[in-house]
Design a protein around this motif. Structure first.
Motif, PDB file in Angstrom:
ATOM      1  N   LEU A   1     -39.545  59.823 101.385  1.00  0.00           N
ATOM      2  CA  LEU A   1     -38.845  60.984 100.817  1.00  0.00           C
ATOM      3  C   LEU A   1     -39.789  62.172 100.700  1.00  0.00           C
ATOM      4  O   LEU A   1     -39.417  63.313 100.990  1.00  0.00           O
ATOM      5  N   ASP A   2     -41.021  61.909 100.279  1.00  0.00           N
ATOM      6  CA  ASP A   2     -42.006  62.978 100.160  1.00  0.00           C
ATOM      7  C   ASP A   2     -42.311  63.576 101.531  1.00  0.00           C
ATOM      8  O   ASP A   2     -42.488  64.789 101.667  1.00  0.00           O
ATOM      9  N   ALA A   3     -42.353  62.723 102.563  1.00  0.00           N
ATOM     10  CA  ALA A   3     -42.664  63.201 103.917  1.00  0.00           C
ATOM     11  C   ALA A   3     -41.569  64.109 104.471  1.00  0.00           C
ATOM     12  O   ALA A   3     -41.858  65.034 105.233  1.00  0.00           O
ATOM     13  N   ILE A   4     -40.303  63.851 104.108  1.00  0.00           N
ATOM     14  CA  ILE A   4     -39.197  64.678 104.628  1.00  0.00           C
ATOM     15  C   ILE A   4     -38.836  65.807 103.675  1.00  0.00           C
ATOM     16  O   ILE A   4     -37.850  66.509 103.881  1.00  0.00           O
ATOM     17  N   GLY A   5     -39.652  65.988 102.612  1.00  0.00           N
ATOM     18  CA  GLY A   5     -39.467  67.146 101.737  1.00  0.00           C
ATOM     19  C   GLY A   5     -38.592  66.933 100.534  1.00  0.00           C
ATOM     20  O   GLY A   5     -38.276  67.890  99.826  1.00  0.00           O
ATOM     21  N   VAL A   6     -38.172  65.684 100.268  1.00  0.00           N
ATOM     22  CA  VAL A   6     -37.355  65.414  99.077  1.00  0.00           C
ATOM     23  C   VAL A   6     -38.314  65.078  97.943  1.00  0.00           C
ATOM     24  O   VAL A   6     -38.755  63.938  97.799  1.00  0.00           O
ATOM     25  N   LYS A   7     -38.660  66.087  97.173  1.00  0.00           N
ATOM     26  CA  LYS A   7     -39.626  65.905  96.089  1.00  0.00           C
ATOM     27  C   LYS A   7     -39.235  66.782  94.905  1.00  0.00           C
ATOM     28  O   LYS A   7     -38.476  67.757  95.050  1.00  0.00           O
ATOM     29  N   LYS A   8     -39.733  66.436  93.744  1.00  0.00           N
ATOM     30  CA  LYS A   8     -39.416  67.192  92.534  1.00  0.00           C
ATOM     31  C   LYS A   8     -39.956  68.617  92.650  1.00  0.00           C
ATOM     32  O   LYS A   8     -41.067  68.839  93.138  1.00  0.00           O
ATOM     33  N   GLY A   9     -39.143  69.570  92.187  1.00  0.00           N
ATOM     34  CA  GLY A   9     -39.563  70.962  92.197  1.00  0.00           C
ATOM     35  C   GLY A   9     -39.156  71.732  93.435  1.00  0.00           C
ATOM     36  O   GLY A   9     -39.353  72.949  93.491  1.00  0.00           O
ATOM     37  N   LYS A  10     -38.559  71.054  94.430  1.00  0.00           N
ATOM     38  CA  LYS A  10     -38.151  71.752  95.650  1.00  0.00           C
ATOM     39  C   LYS A  10     -36.689  72.169  95.547  1.00  0.00           C
ATOM     40  O   LYS A  10     -35.860  71.458  94.978  1.00  0.00           O
ATOM     41  N   LEU A  11     -36.359  73.335  96.103  1.00  0.00           N
ATOM     42  CA  LEU A  11     -34.978  73.822  96.070  1.00  0.00           C
ATOM     43  C   LEU A  11     -34.094  72.936  96.940  1.00  0.00           C
ATOM     44  O   LEU A  11     -34.472  72.558  98.053  1.00  0.00           O
ATOM     45  N   GLN A  12     -32.908  72.649  96.433  1.00  0.00           N
ATOM     46  CA  GLN A  12     -32.016  71.698  97.100  1.00  0.00           C
ATOM     47  C   GLN A  12     -31.547  72.205  98.458  1.00  0.00           C
ATOM     48  O   GLN A  12     -31.348  71.408  99.377  1.00  0.00           O
TER      49      GLN A  12
ATOM     50  N   PHE B   1     -33.127  73.683 100.701  1.00  0.00           N
ATOM     51  CA  PHE B   1     -34.133  73.554 101.739  1.00  0.00           C
ATOM     52  C   PHE B   1     -34.372  72.085 102.091  1.00  0.00           C
ATOM     53  O   PHE B   1     -35.341  71.754 102.777  1.00  0.00           O
ATOM     54  N   VAL B   2     -33.484  71.199 101.615  1.00  0.00           N
ATOM     55  CA  VAL B   2     -33.615  69.762 101.815  1.00  0.00           C
ATOM     56  C   VAL B   2     -32.440  69.286 102.659  1.00  0.00           C
ATOM     57  O   VAL B   2     -31.361  69.886 102.647  1.00  0.00           O
ATOM     58  N   GLU B   3     -32.649  68.196 103.401  1.00  0.00           N
ATOM     59  CA  GLU B   3     -31.586  67.611 104.228  1.00  0.00           C
ATOM     60  C   GLU B   3     -30.375  67.222 103.376  1.00  0.00           C
ATOM     61  O   GLU B   3     -30.492  66.971 102.176  1.00  0.00           O
ATOM     62  N   GLU B   4     -29.218  67.166 104.029  1.00  0.00           N
ATOM     63  CA  GLU B   4     -28.022  66.647 103.381  1.00  0.00           C
ATOM     64  C   GLU B   4     -28.224  65.158 103.057  1.00  0.00           C
ATOM     65  O   GLU B   4     -29.066  64.493 103.665  1.00  0.00           O
TER      66      GLU B   4
END
Length: 397
Positions: free
Chosen positions: A129-140, A142-145
């Motif tokens: 999840l961290d590798a694909i950008g799903v991490k705390k503090g990131k705007l939703q 800018f994340v995959e569906e």
């Protein structure tokens, strides 16, 4: 009064006029093209009315030598509202910054919950999840569906059979099903094992039951392979026959492949456009250049904005236009034959169970005519041909 809302944008002034000759004063206003409304008379020497801010200069000319006194009672409308906002700009800026911060925080990822995975698998999932950008503090937005996150995790983590991804508020919830989950053994009644298709027996693994065939025997569909009746005559009992009977089976695949075919492929050219959609009204924010692709595919990604727990009627939209083109694929004869063989193998693999093994193959027919390859292949396969069949009371073998 018609179109009074237009005067709100120009500004509205409430006027009090005192003095003698009020009727004459009102007539002079009309003569000079000044529109007034909500006219109210208060005694013999006072009247109030409303007028547009843009007519104030004309009013000053009428007031001269009229013998009346003019007093401004109230100012309303957009120009005065803007002036008041500038006077209180510090307060308004603070309110605006507060709501912007609250809005941004409502659209951030604040939690990732994973259920159903052991600690080792959960650690791998969090790293992916961290590798694909799903991490705390990131705007939703800018994340995959969730569907894209699901595919990425399932492709990367071998220990995972299935994972469900759901976004609730500012938290992603992942429900994981791991592989090799022990299942409770199924309680079976008395049964035989019978053949499912024509085959030559190549190997036998009988856990329980009485074998009725040997290796190298030829069997037909429905033939008894392992009996659930065990023991000597007169002292038999019924059991659930278990085991694998590996047999050599035969399959035939027919393939027709044109030597020349047209393929639709992407050539790498793409244009992205970003916009905000408020209700059904789009507002472009980046990527204003129109594409000139003759053939293309459009991919749209949408992310809804949130404020606290509510979804706003504002959507962040990313449109991707990918140019495609037709490529003419021309096979040489030997190349086409190899491609046809691969297609035949793929067709057979789709028909076979996962544990089946292709032991041999032969080309039965191979011709090229009318710009096409015609291929018929024969396959020898080793697979489990045993199928359980319940023993009915009183049924003889």
């Amino acid at each position: 009064m018609r179109n009074q809302w237009l005067y709100f944008y120009w500004g509205i002034v409430t006027i009090k006029v005192t003095g003698n000759g009020l009727e004459r004063f009102i007539n002079r206003l009309t003569t000079n093209g000044i529109l007034i409304w909500d006219v109210k008379k208060h005694g013999y020497e006072m009247v109030t009315f409303k007028m547009s801010l843009k007519d104030i200069k004309k009013l000053k000319q009428v007031v001269k030598n009229s013998g009346c006194k003019v007093t401004f009672l109230k100012r309303t409308g957009l120009p005065f509202l803007i002036r008041r906002l500038f006077k209180n700009s510090g307060f308004m800026a603070g309110v605006l910054i507060f709501f912007m911060c609250l809005f941004i925080l409502s659209n951030m990822i604040w939690g990732i919950e994973i259920k159903g995975a052991d600690p080792a698998t959960e650690h791998k999932i969090r790293k992916e999840l961290d590798a694909i950008g799903v991490k705390k503090g990131k705007l939703q937005f800018f994340v995959e569906e969730p569907e894209g996150i699901q595919r990425a995790v399932m492709n990367a983590i071998e220990e995972v059979t299935w994972v469900g991804v759901e976004l609730l508020g500012t938290t992603y919830h992942l429900q994981v099903v791991e592989k090799n989950v022990p299942e409770e053994p199924e309680k079976l009644g008395p049964q035989n094992l019978v053949a499912t298709k024509k085959a030559v027996i190549v190997d036998m693994f009988v856990e329980e039951g009485q074998p009725k065939v040997d290796v190298h025997d030829y069997v037909k569909p429905g033939q008894l392979l392992v009996s659930g009746q065990i023991g000597k005559e007169g002292k038999t009992k019924s059991v659930s026959a278990k085991g694998e009977i590996l047999g050599e089976t035969w399959y035939k695949s027919e393939v027709v492949l044109p030597l020349e075919s047209n393929l639709q492929v992407f050539n790498g050219n793409e244009i992205r456009k970003y916009s905000l959609r408020i209700a059904d009204f789009p507002i472009p924010i980046w990527g204003f250049k129109d594409h000139n692709f003759k053939t293309f595919e459009k991919e749209t990604k949408e992310d809804k904005f949130k404020f606290l727990k509510w979804e706003l009627p504002i959507v962040y939209v990313q449109d991707t236009y990918r140019e495609s083109e037709q490529v003419k694929k021309l096979y040489k004869n030997d190349e086409a034959i190899e491609v046809a063989k691969e297609m035949a193998r793929a067709d057979i693999k789709n028909e076979l169970p996962e544990d089946a093994i292709i032991k041999g193959e032969n080309v039965l027919r191979q011709t090229i005519q009318n710009g096409k390859v015609y291929l018929i292949m024969h396959f020898q396969v080793n697979e489990n041909i045993a199928k359980s069949y319940p023993i009915i009371q009183g049924e003889s073998e």
